[in-house]
Design an enzyme around this catalytic site. Structure first.
Site, PDB file in Angstrom:
ATOM      1  N   TYR A 139       8.891  -6.560   0.327  1.00 27.82           N
ATOM      2  CA  TYR A 139       8.489  -6.019  -0.237  1.00 27.82           C
ATOM      3  C   TYR A 139       7.875  -6.337  -1.824  1.00 27.82           C
ATOM      4  O   TYR A 139       9.138  -5.693  -2.065  1.00 27.82           O
ATOM      5  CB  TYR A 139       8.197  -4.704   0.608  1.00 27.82           C
ATOM      6  CG  TYR A 139       6.695  -3.635   0.011  1.00 27.82           C
ATOM      7  CD1 TYR A 139       6.003  -4.800  -0.257  1.00 27.82           C
ATOM      8  CD2 TYR A 139       6.588  -2.125  -0.198  1.00 27.82           C
ATOM      9  CE1 TYR A 139       4.719  -2.679  -1.114  1.00 27.82           C
ATOM     10  CE2 TYR A 139       6.055  -1.285  -0.060  1.00 27.82           C
ATOM     11  CZ  TYR A 139       4.817  -2.056  -0.899  1.00 27.82           C
ATOM     12  OH  TYR A 139       4.060  -1.343  -1.298  1.00 27.82           O
ATOM     13  N   LYS A 167       4.856  -9.204   1.705  1.00 25.04           N
ATOM     14  CA  LYS A 167       4.006  -8.312   1.304  1.00 25.04           C
ATOM     15  C   LYS A 167       4.062  -8.602  -0.099  1.00 25.04           C
ATOM     16  O   LYS A 167       4.811  -8.203  -0.677  1.00 25.04           O
ATOM     17  CB  LYS A 167       3.512  -6.799   1.737  1.00 25.04           C
ATOM     18  CG  LYS A 167       2.303  -6.281   1.395  1.00 25.04           C
ATOM     19  CD  LYS A 167       2.656  -4.681   1.401  1.00 25.04           C
ATOM     20  CE  LYS A 167       1.733  -4.314   1.007  1.00 25.04           C
ATOM     21  NZ  LYS A 167       1.773  -2.996   1.038  1.00 25.04           N
TER      22      LYS A 167
END
Length: 298
Positions: A139, A167
């Site tokens: 992330y 992400k």
């Protein structure tokens, strides 16, 4: 879940009871059913939008268990599991797996970031992935962590079989493209509701976008139209949704997301201190943006 995640994953908010301040499980489950019914491929729980740093550890496990009850086996339940120490992050991954999460989303440690080398962070992710019972998504959230993960760091992790993707919430398409070049086999998600269409053109597997908390249907339509080859429809819907990210998610933050949810009939409710709810003027602005996007009747 054997296949890697794709499509729209909604980073669901954590609703709190206005009187007690406790997590409200009924509202949490109802909101989640709504976004799944609207076409989301799954949800991310206890992420940034879920106010993860403001949850106690016992609340974290409970949130995941409550969600597993309503997320079908053919939809993804991803758990935010980033913590400041490698040991605590591994513990969070184990809690998530025991609660039924299909994967974990792990941010880099941030508090001691000035003392960490890029390789220290790579080693952190590798050790977490070694120990996590479920696959890991890296992330990148520099807005909140103040740590920007470089494509070269992802490339150093590309060979780990338990790291399935990332992400990117940098909001920078050049950065996303660099990620795509560095880890072409990974499932990469854009973290902006304003960039879903552009991300798909660059090879994104999907989006993890807070706009989906109150506009999951239209956001899912972007992905569906793109997959069907209807770029015009995908682009048109994306254009209508872009201000929702810029003006609500970006400008008003989690309080703005929850205010928008209240407007469309979901359980947004209050944020948890030290965050503060929107004032009347800010709420009025959110309503204008939501209405202009066609999400309100009348």
């Amino acid at each position: 879940m054997s296949d890697r995640p794709t499509g729209l994953l909604v980073p669901v908010t954590t609703p709190f009871d206005r009187a007690s301040g406790d997590v409200a499980p009924v509202s949490l489950r109802d909101n989640t059913r709504t976004v799944l019914d609207a076409g989301a491929n799954g949800v991310v729980a206890a992420g940034s939008t879920g106010e993860a740093p403001l949850l106690a550890e016992h609340e974290y496990g409970s949130v995941l268990e409550w969600l597993r009850d309503v997320v079908p086996d053919d939809r993804w339940l991803v758990a935010g599991a980033g913590r400041e120490s490698t040991r605590a992050t591994i513990d969070a991954c184990r809690v998530a797996a025991a609660a039924g999460a299909d994967a974990v989303l792990v941010r880099p440690p941030a508090y001691f970031a000035p003392s960490l080398s890029p390789q220290d962070i790579v080693v952190h992710f590798r050790r977490v992935a070694d120990a996590s019972p479920v696959p890991l998504l890296v992330y990148n959230m520099p807005k909140y962590t103040h740590v920007a993960l470089a494509a070269a760091q992802l490339a150093d992790l590309v060979d780990h079989e338990n790291i399935w993707g990332a992400k990117d919430s940098s909001g920078d398409l050049k950065n996303f493209a660099a990620y795509r070049d560095a880890v072409p086999a990974w499932s990469l998600f854009v973290g902006s509701g304003a960039l879903y269409y552009a991300g798909l053109e660059l090879g994104a597997a999907g989006a993890v976008a807070a706009v989906g908390c109150f506009a999951a249907g239209p956001l899912a339509e972007v992905g569906a139209a793109f997959a069907a080859g209807d770029r015009g429809a995908a682009g048109g819907t994306q254009e209508r949704l872009a201000p929702l990210h810029t003006e609500i998610v970006g400008a008003a933050g989690i309080a703005g997301v929850k205010a928008a949810m209240d407007l469309v009939g979901l359980a947004g409710g209050p944020v948890r201190a030290p965050l503060s709810d929107l004032g009347d003027r800010e709420r009025d602005r959110v309503e204008v943006i939501v209405r202009q996007a066609g999400l309100l009747d009348g």
